[in-house]
Write an enzyme that holds these catalytic residues in place. Structure first.
Site, PDB file in Angstrom:
ATOM      1  N   HIS A 159      -9.564 -12.827  -6.465  1.00  0.00           N
ATOM      2  CA  HIS A 159      -9.531 -13.373  -5.088  1.00  0.00           C
ATOM      3  C   HIS A 159      -8.276 -12.934  -4.339  1.00  0.00           C
ATOM      4  O   HIS A 159      -7.821 -13.623  -3.431  1.00  0.00           O
ATOM      5  CB  HIS A 159      -9.609 -14.900  -5.083  1.00  0.00           C
ATOM      6  CG  HIS A 159     -10.682 -15.462  -5.962  1.00  0.00           C
ATOM      7  ND1 HIS A 159     -11.922 -15.806  -5.511  1.00  0.00           N
ATOM      8  CD2 HIS A 159     -10.687 -15.711  -7.299  1.00  0.00           C
ATOM      9  CE1 HIS A 159     -12.661 -16.263  -6.515  1.00  0.00           C
ATOM     10  NE2 HIS A 159     -11.934 -16.208  -7.624  1.00  0.00           N
ATOM     11  N   SER A 280       4.263   6.735  13.508  1.00  0.00           N
ATOM     12  CA  SER A 280       3.616   6.207  14.698  1.00  0.00           C
ATOM     13  C   SER A 280       4.225   6.887  15.910  1.00  0.00           C
ATOM     14  O   SER A 280       5.412   7.203  15.918  1.00  0.00           O
ATOM     15  CB  SER A 280       3.855   4.703  14.765  1.00  0.00           C
ATOM     16  OG  SER A 280       3.785   4.253  16.098  1.00  0.00           O
ATOM     17  N   LYS A 286       7.799   3.129  11.716  1.00  0.00           N
ATOM     18  CA  LYS A 286       6.558   3.090  10.938  1.00  0.00           C
ATOM     19  C   LYS A 286       6.357   4.280  10.007  1.00  0.00           C
ATOM     20  O   LYS A 286       6.662   5.414  10.329  1.00  0.00           O
ATOM     21  CB  LYS A 286       5.342   3.030  11.885  1.00  0.00           C
ATOM     22  CG  LYS A 286       5.199   1.761  12.664  1.00  0.00           C
ATOM     23  CD  LYS A 286       4.718   0.568  11.844  1.00  0.00           C
ATOM     24  CE  LYS A 286       3.349   0.733  11.254  1.00  0.00           C
ATOM     25  NZ  LYS A 286       2.289   0.408  12.193  1.00  0.00           N
ATOM     26  N   GLU A 293      -6.188   5.152   4.124  1.00  0.00           N
ATOM     27  CA  GLU A 293      -7.002   4.508   5.182  1.00  0.00           C
ATOM     28  C   GLU A 293      -8.214   5.366   5.542  1.00  0.00           C
ATOM     29  O   GLU A 293      -9.323   4.871   5.706  1.00  0.00           O
ATOM     30  CB  GLU A 293      -6.162   4.293   6.436  1.00  0.00           C
ATOM     31  CG  GLU A 293      -5.143   3.177   6.297  1.00  0.00           C
ATOM     32  CD  GLU A 293      -4.256   3.107   7.532  1.00  0.00           C
ATOM     33  OE1 GLU A 293      -4.394   2.161   8.307  1.00  0.00           O
ATOM     34  OE2 GLU A 293      -3.415   4.015   7.723  1.00  0.00           O
TER      35      GLU A 293
END
Ligand code: ARG
Length: 463
Positions: A159, A280, A286, A293
């Site tokens: 979980h 970024s 970043k 992804e």
């Protein structure tokens, strides 16, 4: 163009509408099958000659013509024309233009219906072998990582909540097992792919004396299709291939998801090297995990390709229907996508740095040895349900006191269960917990070492 020039133009008195040519053509994408199409044609021509359907001289012209066309396509000197619809007719038309009447004999005893099936099978055979090698490479990298981080401990999750401490190597080898099954699936699917359809002709077989055994042997097909209608109408081998791609995609995506989470500041379990991240355009601080992804994101198209072909197939009457042309793009896309993902995954994995300290720290937080304490009480004779309740009370006490389980004194522990003894501290440590999990396939160091050795041995086996 007038239909007189088309290979099937005979019965037509009007020219095909340009919009129809544009709508029905497939050469824009199926040109990629040219090597397989030509390989099949060469063997078909040789067979026709052996059967004395064409002469030795005609065969020679056909082979030379096909070789020249193949060279031209490879060198980007071949002009594919949409008015000739697909890869088969583009090549056949070019052959006739180049060598004349002998070229017109190549299609004897053959239909594009069995021809496209042959091309697709040859294509999937070669893609399967490429994909198998790439999966093996990912697994090699996983095993290398597992070997180099032997002994590192981390939280195991259910979980996405800390559950029980495990070895990082154990976690990595879980993916090894998944990819090993994927490889086996691609291997197994080859049994269904490797069936020669040529000779089924349009749908009913042919009256010409073709030698299918010869063609099968030359093209390395251990099996020959047993029903001509099934041969031209069936695409379950392609559905199976797409399904295998989808399962591999799921595994890649789950691994990718873990890397996204683990590389976040909040987890800090792993660092993906700079060369495998991007920045970024607005936030200078970043460093984004774009590769995992994108891998995760490609799940949409890969599962979509499977759905696409399944939907196309549903309800198609026997035998060949033009709908079947729609199998190509999903197949190409999934094979390309999976191959690129596997290659970059192997590269990215070898560019990972795990933060052992952070993993260990996370493993030591959060009462993860509570189950071990319950098991301990069971071994001392307490029924499991009672033990579960007792440990629950102890955890709640720890939360109030701001203590970890192993920081409790024997006295404190005995307040909850008199059967607890000094030896309890052996199992309250994360290492104690891990090493007690000696069941086959468990996370105990001894078992993981065995699994690692087994995996290393398997990686030496032929594909
Ligand atoms: N381009 C077709 C396909 O991909 C080849 C077979 C065409 N056969 C036909 N009868 N139109 O399925």
């Amino acid at each position: 163009m007038t239909n007189q020039k088309k290979l099937w133009g005979g019965r037509f008195s009007e020219a095909t509408a340009a919009s129809v040519e544009e709508f029905t053509e497939s050469v824009q994408y199926d040109w990629r099958l040219f090597r397989h199409d030509i390989a099949g044609s060469r063997v078909h021509a040789r067979m026709l000659c052996r059967q004395e359907i064409i002469s030795g001289e005609e065969l020679e012209h056909i082979i030379q013509g096909l070789n020249a066309i193949e060279e031209d396509i490879k060198n980007k000197k071949f002009e594919f024309k949409t008015e000739f619809e697909d890869i088969h007719m583009n090549i056949e038309k070019a052959l006739i233009d180049r060598i004349g009447p002998a070229g017109a004999k190549l299609h004897t005893g053959r239909s594009r219906n069995d021809q496209i099936c042959l091309d697709t099978r040859l294509y999937l055979r070669s893609e399967s072998s490429r994909i198998k090698n790439l999966i093996r490479e990912v697994n090699r990298t996983l095993v290398r990582l597992a070997r180099s981080y032997q002994g590192a401990i981390m939280p195991g999750y259910t979980h996405l909540q800390k559950a029980q401490p495990v070895l990082l190597s154990h976690h990595l080898l879980a993916y090894y097992e998944m990819f090993k099954r994927d490889l086996a699936r691609f291997n197994d699917c080859l049994k269904r792919i490797n069936v020669l359809p040529l000779g089924a002709a349009a749908l009913a077989g042919t009256g010409l004396p073709l030698d299918r055994e010869y063609v099968a042997a030359e093209l390395d097909f251990p099996e020959i299709s047993k029903n001509s209608m099934d041969a031209v109408a069936g695409r379950d081998f392609a559905v199976e291939f797409l399904s295998n791609c989808t399962i591999t995609q799921l595994h890649l995506s789950r691994l990718a998801e873990e890397l996204v989470i683990w590389s976040s500041d909040e987890f800090g379990f792993v660092e993906i090297s700079d060369s495998f991240c991007t920045g970024s355009s607005i936030m200078p601080q970043k460093k984004n995990p774009d590769i995992p992804e994108l891998i995760r994101g490609k799940s949409g198209r890969v599962t979509g390709n499977l759905m696409s072909l399944i939907t196309t197939m549903k309800g198609l009457p026997l035998t060949y229907n033009r709908d079947l042309q729609e199998d190509k793009e999903p197949l190409f896309d999934s094979a390309d996508t999976i191959s690129r993902e596997l290659a970059i995954t192997a590269e990215m994995l070898s560019n990972l740095k795990f933060n052992k300290k952070r993993l260990e720290q996370a493993a030591r937080e959060g009462f993860m040895t509570a189950t071990d304490l319950a098991d301990y009480l069971v071994k001392k004779g307490m029924p499991f349900r009672d033990a579960h309740a007792v440990v629950g009370d102890i955890v709640s006490y720890c939360l109030k006191q701001g203590k970890k389980l192993k920081e409790l004194t024997l006295d404190e522990l005995q307040r909850y269960a008199r059967v607890i003894d000094r030896d309890v501290f052996d199992i309250l440590s994360e290492e104690g917990s891990i090493n007690s999990r000696l069941s086959l396939g468990g996370t105990a160091e001894k078992q993981v070492k065995k699994a690692l050795e087994q995996a290393e041995k398997e990686l030496e086996e032929p594909l």
